[in-house]
Design a protein around this motif. Structure first.
Motif, mmCIF file in Angstrom:
data_model
loop_
_atom_site.group_PDB
_atom_site.id
_atom_site.type_symbol
_atom_site.label_atom_id
_atom_site.label_comp_id
_atom_site.label_asym_id
_atom_site.label_seq_id
_atom_site.Cartn_x
_atom_site.Cartn_y
_atom_site.Cartn_z
ATOM 1 N N PHE A 1 0.973 -1.199 0.080
ATOM 2 C CA PHE A 1 0.261 0.126 0.035
ATOM 3 C C PHE A 1 0.770 0.891 -0.010
ATOM 4 C CE2 PHE A 1 -2.147 3.857 3.177
ATOM 5 C CZ PHE A 1 -2.857 3.371 2.110
ATOM 6 N N MET A 2 1.891 1.244 0.613
ATOM 7 C CA MET A 2 2.782 2.628 0.849
ATOM 8 C C MET A 2 3.947 2.488 -0.056
ATOM 9 S SD MET A 2 1.980 4.290 3.718
ATOM 10 C CE MET A 2 2.918 5.493 3.624
ATOM 11 N N LYS A 3 3.525 1.550 -1.023
ATOM 12 C CA LYS A 3 4.711 1.926 -2.451
ATOM 13 C C LYS A 3 3.446 2.567 -3.451
ATOM 14 C CE LYS A 3 8.146 -1.368 -1.647
ATOM 15 N NZ LYS A 3 8.150 -3.061 -2.124
ATOM 16 N N SER A 4 2.501 1.987 -3.312
ATOM 17 C CA SER A 4 1.138 2.492 -4.334
ATOM 18 C C SER A 4 1.133 4.009 -4.059
ATOM 19 C CB SER A 4 0.190 1.549 -4.473
ATOM 20 O OG SER A 4 -0.866 2.312 -4.555
ATOM 21 N N LYS A 5 1.143 4.392 -2.599
ATOM 22 C CA LYS A 5 0.620 5.536 -1.966
ATOM 23 C C LYS A 5 1.740 6.438 -2.800
ATOM 24 C CE LYS A 5 -0.203 8.617 1.859
ATOM 25 N NZ LYS A 5 -0.374 8.246 3.419
ATOM 26 N N GLU A 6 2.939 5.546 -2.957
ATOM 27 C CA GLU A 6 3.770 6.973 -3.619
ATOM 28 C C GLU A 6 3.666 7.117 -4.313
ATOM 29 O OE1 GLU A 6 8.350 4.710 -2.893
ATOM 30 O OE2 GLU A 6 7.674 4.857 -0.355
ATOM 31 N N LYS A 7 2.886 6.159 -5.654
ATOM 32 C CA LYS A 7 2.734 6.437 -6.716
ATOM 33 C C LYS A 7 1.688 7.391 -7.036
ATOM 34 C CE LYS A 7 4.269 1.749 -8.194
ATOM 35 N NZ LYS A 7 3.648 0.057 -9.061
ATOM 36 N N TYR A 8 0.813 7.117 -6.052
ATOM 37 C CA TYR A 8 -0.686 8.290 -5.884
ATOM 38 C C TYR A 8 0.683 9.242 -5.652
ATOM 39 C CZ TYR A 8 -4.553 10.732 -3.969
ATOM 40 O OH TYR A 8 -5.812 11.145 -3.769
ATOM 41 N N GLU A 9 0.739 10.155 -5.042
ATOM 42 C CA GLU A 9 0.948 11.109 -4.589
ATOM 43 C C GLU A 9 1.878 12.134 -5.704
ATOM 44 O OE1 GLU A 9 3.358 10.521 -1.414
ATOM 45 O OE2 GLU A 9 2.083 10.480 0.370
ATOM 46 N N GLU A 10 2.854 10.740 -6.404
ATOM 47 C CA GLU A 10 3.583 11.226 -7.836
ATOM 48 C C GLU A 10 2.144 11.550 -8.722
ATOM 49 O OE1 GLU A 10 5.924 10.187 -11.613
ATOM 50 O OE2 GLU A 10 6.315 8.916 -8.676
ATOM 51 N N VAL A 11 1.378 10.956 -9.235
ATOM 52 C CA VAL A 11 0.129 11.405 -9.844
ATOM 53 C C VAL A 11 -0.237 12.782 -9.652
ATOM 54 C CG1 VAL A 11 -1.926 9.712 -10.732
ATOM 55 C CG2 VAL A 11 0.331 9.284 -10.716
ATOM 56 N N MET A 12 0.003 12.645 -8.214
ATOM 57 C CA MET A 12 -1.390 13.763 -7.812
ATOM 58 C C MET A 12 -0.717 15.150 -8.033
ATOM 59 S SD MET A 12 -4.025 12.247 -7.347
ATOM 60 C CE MET A 12 -5.045 14.034 -5.992
ATOM 61 N N ARG A 13 0.196 15.390 -8.766
ATOM 62 C CA ARG A 13 0.800 16.326 -8.588
ATOM 63 C C ARG A 13 0.461 17.118 -10.263
ATOM 64 N NH1 ARG A 13 6.948 14.438 -8.679
ATOM 65 N NH2 ARG A 13 6.732 15.839 -10.417
ATOM 66 N N PHE A 14 0.088 15.964 -11.337
ATOM 67 C CA PHE A 14 -0.001 16.770 -12.124
ATOM 68 C C PHE A 14 -1.972 16.560 -12.264
ATOM 69 C CE2 PHE A 14 4.162 15.166 -12.788
ATOM 70 C CZ PHE A 14 4.501 16.323 -13.458
ATOM 71 N N GLY A 15 -2.623 15.982 -10.851
ATOM 72 C CA GLY A 15 -4.130 14.922 -11.317
ATOM 73 C C GLY A 15 -4.835 14.652 -12.571
ATOM 74 N N ARG A 16 -5.578 14.865 -12.735
ATOM 75 C CA ARG A 16 -5.973 14.140 -13.823
ATOM 76 C C ARG A 16 -5.811 14.467 -15.465
ATOM 77 N NH1 ARG A 16 -11.954 12.725 -12.558
ATOM 78 N NH2 ARG A 16 -12.656 14.201 -10.697
ATOM 79 N N TYR A 17 -4.782 14.506 -15.110
ATOM 80 C CA TYR A 17 -3.371 14.889 -16.728
ATOM 81 C C TYR A 17 -3.563 13.832 -16.588
ATOM 82 C CZ TYR A 17 -6.319 19.409 -16.609
ATOM 83 O OH TYR A 17 -7.369 20.475 -16.442
ATOM 84 N N HIS A 18 -2.928 12.866 -15.939
ATOM 85 C CA HIS A 18 -1.389 11.811 -15.710
ATOM 86 C C HIS A 18 -2.247 10.818 -16.270
ATOM 87 C CE1 HIS A 18 1.526 9.292 -14.180
ATOM 88 N NE2 HIS A 18 2.407 10.298 -13.283
#
Length: 144
Positions: free
Chosen positions: A49-66
């Motif tokens: 889950f924590m590894k996935s959360k890191e990916k999530y935080e990276e994706v959230m930098r760009f939001g829906r545009y990622h």
């Protein structure tokens, strides 16, 4: 610098802390925490889950545009749900919540014994019994 009354208060806080540590609620919390810490499956769920959360935080930098926004969002939610519904985690969270309720109640009792004007965190169980968490005096009829 310290007067006798202050030292007496410190002594009484030590007594209170010892009473809390001897309580069933605290002992249940310690048992559940130890069980969670020693549960290899729970630890694997957490790590994934924590590894996935890191990916999530990276994706959230760009939001829906990622380009991976939807995939990462769904996967992170799925992994979080898997971790949080695992029996050992559920038991730990219940014990942790019970301990927090007890500590909130102790803080509320201490604060109100000093003065009714001492402010206490709005998340305490005694505050929530009034029915309104927004501070309007239940004027809005919310149950926050």
């Amino acid at each position: 610098m310290f007067d006798e009354a202050f030292v007496n208060v410190l002594d009484e806080t030590d007594v209170l802390a010892a009473m809390i540590q001897q309580s069933d609620v605290y002992q249940n919390y310690l048992t559940a925490k130890k069980r969670l810490d020693n549960d290899e499956v729970a630890q694997r769920y957490y790590d994934v889950f924590m590894k996935s959360k890191e990916k999530y935080e990276e994706v959230m930098r760009f939001g829906r545009y990622h380009p991976d926004y939807q995939t990462v969002m769904l996967e992170t939610r799925r992994l979080k749900r898997a971790y949080e519904t695992y029996e050992t985690v559920v038991t730990f969270k219940q014990c942790e919540h019970e301990l927090q309720l007890m500590l909130d109640e102790v803080v509320t009792i201490l604060a109100s014994s000093v003065s009714e004007h001492v402010k206490v965190d709005a998340g305490t169980p005694l505050f929530n019994q009034t029915g309104c968490g927004c501070g309007s005096g239940n004027g809005c009829q919310c149950h926050a």
